[in-house]
Motif scaffolding. Structure first.
Motif, mmCIF file in Angstrom:
data_model
loop_
_atom_site.group_PDB
_atom_site.id
_atom_site.type_symbol
_atom_site.label_atom_id
_atom_site.label_comp_id
_atom_site.label_asym_id
_atom_site.label_seq_id
_atom_site.Cartn_x
_atom_site.Cartn_y
_atom_site.Cartn_z
ATOM 1 N N ARG A 94 41.942 31.556 52.061
ATOM 2 C CA ARG A 94 43.167 31.274 51.311
ATOM 3 C C ARG A 94 42.919 30.227 50.229
ATOM 4 N N ASP A 95 42.061 29.268 50.537
ATOM 5 C CA ASP A 95 41.779 28.189 49.579
ATOM 6 C C ASP A 95 41.065 28.726 48.347
ATOM 7 N N ILE A 96 40.006 29.501 48.548
ATOM 8 C CA ILE A 96 39.272 29.997 47.383
ATOM 9 C C ILE A 96 40.104 31.028 46.623
ATOM 10 N N GLU A 97 40.963 31.754 47.332
ATOM 11 C CA GLU A 97 41.852 32.704 46.671
ATOM 12 C C GLU A 97 42.833 31.966 45.755
ATOM 13 N N ARG A 98 43.364 30.839 46.237
ATOM 14 C CA ARG A 98 44.267 30.037 45.405
ATOM 15 C C ARG A 98 43.549 29.495 44.182
ATOM 16 N N ARG A 99 42.341 29.020 44.381
ATOM 17 C CA ARG A 99 41.575 28.472 43.260
ATOM 18 C C ARG A 99 41.247 29.561 42.234
ATOM 19 N N ALA A 100 40.855 30.730 42.734
ATOM 20 C CA ALA A 100 40.545 31.836 41.831
ATOM 21 C C ALA A 100 41.774 32.235 41.015
ATOM 22 N N GLU A 101 42.932 32.235 41.642
ATOM 23 C CA GLU A 101 44.162 32.569 40.926
ATOM 24 C C GLU A 101 44.477 31.513 39.871
ATOM 25 N N TYR A 102 44.214 30.254 40.194
ATOM 26 C CA TYR A 102 44.426 29.180 39.217
ATOM 27 C C TYR A 102 43.588 29.418 37.965
ATOM 28 N N TYR A 103 42.311 29.781 38.148
ATOM 29 C CA TYR A 103 41.442 29.980 36.995
ATOM 30 C C TYR A 103 41.758 31.293 36.278
ATOM 31 N N ARG A 104 42.317 32.270 36.969
ATOM 32 C CA ARG A 104 42.770 33.481 36.291
ATOM 33 C C ARG A 104 43.891 33.139 35.312
ATOM 34 N N GLU A 105 44.829 32.333 35.761
ATOM 35 C CA GLU A 105 45.938 31.936 34.889
ATOM 36 C C GLU A 105 45.446 31.037 33.752
ATOM 37 N N LEU A 106 44.547 30.105 34.084
ATOM 38 C CA LEU A 106 44.016 29.191 33.071
ATOM 39 C C LEU A 106 43.289 29.945 31.964
ATOM 40 N N SER A 107 42.592 30.995 32.323
ATOM 41 C CA SER A 107 41.759 31.741 31.372
ATOM 42 C C SER A 107 42.486 32.896 30.703
ATOM 43 N N GLY A 108 43.745 33.094 31.043
ATOM 44 C CA GLY A 108 44.468 34.217 30.469
ATOM 45 C C GLY A 108 43.931 35.557 30.923
ATOM 46 N N GLY A 109 43.356 35.581 32.132
ATOM 47 C CA GLY A 109 42.838 36.825 32.693
ATOM 48 C C GLY A 109 41.379 37.095 32.416
ATOM 49 N N ALA A 110 40.704 36.217 31.664
ATOM 50 C CA ALA A 110 39.279 36.423 31.384
ATOM 51 C C ALA A 110 38.423 36.173 32.624
ATOM 52 N N PHE A 111 38.929 35.331 33.530
ATOM 53 C CA PHE A 111 38.311 35.147 34.851
ATOM 54 C C PHE A 111 39.249 35.799 35.861
ATOM 55 N N ASP A 112 38.745 36.728 36.648
ATOM 56 C CA ASP A 112 39.617 37.431 37.593
ATOM 57 C C ASP A 112 38.815 37.876 38.810
ATOM 58 N N ALA A 113 39.118 37.286 39.959
ATOM 59 C CA ALA A 113 38.408 37.628 41.194
ATOM 60 C C ALA A 113 38.764 39.016 41.701
ATOM 61 N N ALA A 114 39.792 39.651 41.114
ATOM 62 C CA ALA A 114 40.167 41.005 41.523
ATOM 63 C C ALA A 114 39.516 42.071 40.651
ATOM 64 N N SER A 115 38.547 41.678 39.842
ATOM 65 C CA SER A 115 37.899 42.634 38.941
ATOM 66 C C SER A 115 36.708 43.324 39.585
ATOM 67 N N GLY A 116 36.590 43.234 40.912
ATOM 68 C CA GLY A 116 35.491 43.889 41.622
ATOM 69 C C GLY A 116 35.333 45.364 41.305
ATOM 70 N N PRO A 117 36.423 46.152 41.227
ATOM 71 C CA PRO A 117 36.263 47.572 40.904
ATOM 72 C C PRO A 117 35.566 47.824 39.575
ATOM 73 N N LEU A 118 35.750 46.935 38.610
ATOM 74 C CA LEU A 118 35.078 47.078 37.321
ATOM 75 C C LEU A 118 33.576 46.866 37.454
ATOM 76 N N PHE A 119 33.183 45.852 38.226
ATOM 77 C CA PHE A 119 31.758 45.611 38.433
ATOM 78 C C PHE A 119 31.120 46.786 39.172
ATOM 79 N N ASP A 120 31.869 47.381 40.096
ATOM 80 C CA ASP A 120 31.333 48.514 40.845
ATOM 81 C C ASP A 120 31.073 49.715 39.937
ATOM 82 N N ILE A 121 32.035 50.073 39.086
ATOM 83 C CA ILE A 121 31.855 51.275 38.277
ATOM 84 C C ILE A 121 30.783 51.082 37.199
ATOM 85 N N TRP A 122 30.543 49.812 36.816
ATOM 86 C CA TRP A 122 29.496 49.547 35.833
ATOM 87 C C TRP A 122 28.140 49.283 36.489
ATOM 88 N N GLY A 123 28.069 49.316 37.823
ATOM 89 C CA GLY A 123 26.789 49.163 38.513
ATOM 90 C C GLY A 123 26.343 47.752 38.769
#
Length: 313
Positions: A94-123
């Motif tokens: 829960r702690d790292i999830e909260r921190r990741a969400e903080y940086y997603r908002e700070l970066s305007g979505g350029a940092f996103d811990a939920a972007s795993g599916p994109l990394f998967d399809i690009w290999g």
């Protein structure tokens, strides 16, 4: 004359003993974790705990991170959560999830811990696919919006450094270097100076940290996270075009700007880790502007034809 020589000899011995007694002793320990190695160097001054006790505490943290946050451990909470299991997530998750969400908002979505599916399809994730078409990218972006798959690779190592540093603080340690691929340093090294950290040269094929360096950053003795993110170790080439592992979560595609590596100095390693990834997404121009408008953050940005240092670097 003989008496003078003996006296001088005794004085030198006494001075040596005094210096040995006054110079803090440093412990070194390390091992394997998170697909690589870890090492910790710390001063024992003011620390009553034995090295074995401190090592055990560090290894407990590394085990907890692996069983909670690793996407490579199929039995971890993260892997089971991503597989759709109904798991009870612990406070570390829960702690790292909260921190990741903080940086997603700070970066305007350029940092996103939920972007795993994109990394998967690009290999570059937990599968070996590559060169997806527009439909596959659109489908992956929809999965990201649903927060279906999380991937903490862009923040977990820095986060782990901070957990270990907090653990060492609990034992009374004030001079330390924690290295788990990313770095946290504080205080002084065994020579009584700030820690020195090498910056790897962003050259394709430079897979061994420290083998080829672009420069060295010297600490002033404060507490810092030091993290480098780059496109020179994870990439592939198709039809003469290079596809790097930095994916822009906002577009679903690999970045195409000229930034090869970003080294970030921040008050802690979690923040340095997240910002290094953020800078690799937005590119050198936007990264320079961001650093210039935020106190306490320094950076070194390397492109194919230039090296840029922020004023306080």
């Amino acid at each position: 004359m003989i008496s003078e020589i003996k006296a001088c000899g005794l004085s030198a011995i006494c001075l040596s003993l005094v210096l040995c007694c006054c110079t803090p002793r440093y412990e070194n320990m390390g091992g394997y974790a998170q697909g690589g190695t870890w090492s910790v160097k710390y001063s024992t001054e003011g620390v009553s705990a034995k090295a074995g006790e401190i090592r055990a505490a560090i290894e407990d943290i590394l085990t907890a991170v692996d069983t909670s946050l690793s996407g490579y451990n199929r039995k971890s909470l993260l892997s089971r959560r991503n597989a759709g299991e109904n798991v009870e997530l612990n406070e570390m998750f829960r702690d790292i999830e909260r921190r990741a969400e903080y940086y997603r908002e700070l970066s305007g979505g350029a940092f996103d811990a939920a972007s795993g599916p994109l990394f998967d399809i690009w290999g570059f994730g937990f599968t070996s696919d590559s060169l997806p078409d527009d439909d596959a990218i659109a489908a992956a972006l929809e999965r990201c919006e649903r927060r279906e798959v999380l991937n903490f690779n862009a923040i977990a190592q820095g986060y782990t450094c901070d957990l270990i540093a907090a653990c060492l603080h609990g034992f009374g340690v004030r001079n330390m270097l924690v290295d788990i691929g990313e770095i946290y340093c504080e205080g002084l090294n065994p020579e009584g100076r700030g820690w020195s950290i090498g910056i790897d040269a962003p050259i394709d094929g430079n897979d061994v940290p420290g083998a080829e360096m672009a420069g060295i950053w010297h600490s002033d003795g404060g507490a810092y996270g030091v993290v480098t993110s780059g496109n020179y170790r994870k990439f592939y080439i198709r039809d003469g075009k290079k596809y790097a592992h930095t994916i822009d979560p906002r577009t679903g595609r690999p970045v195409e700007h000229g930034l090869l590596s970003a080294t970030v100095i921040a008050p802690n390693a979690t923040e340095a880790d997240a910002l290094a990834t953020f800078f690799m997404v937005i590119g050198p121009g936007a990264a320079k502007e961001w650093v210039g408008s935020h106190d306490g953050i320094e950076a070194c940005l390397i492109t194919g034809d230039s090296v840029w240092y922020s004023e306080g670097f």
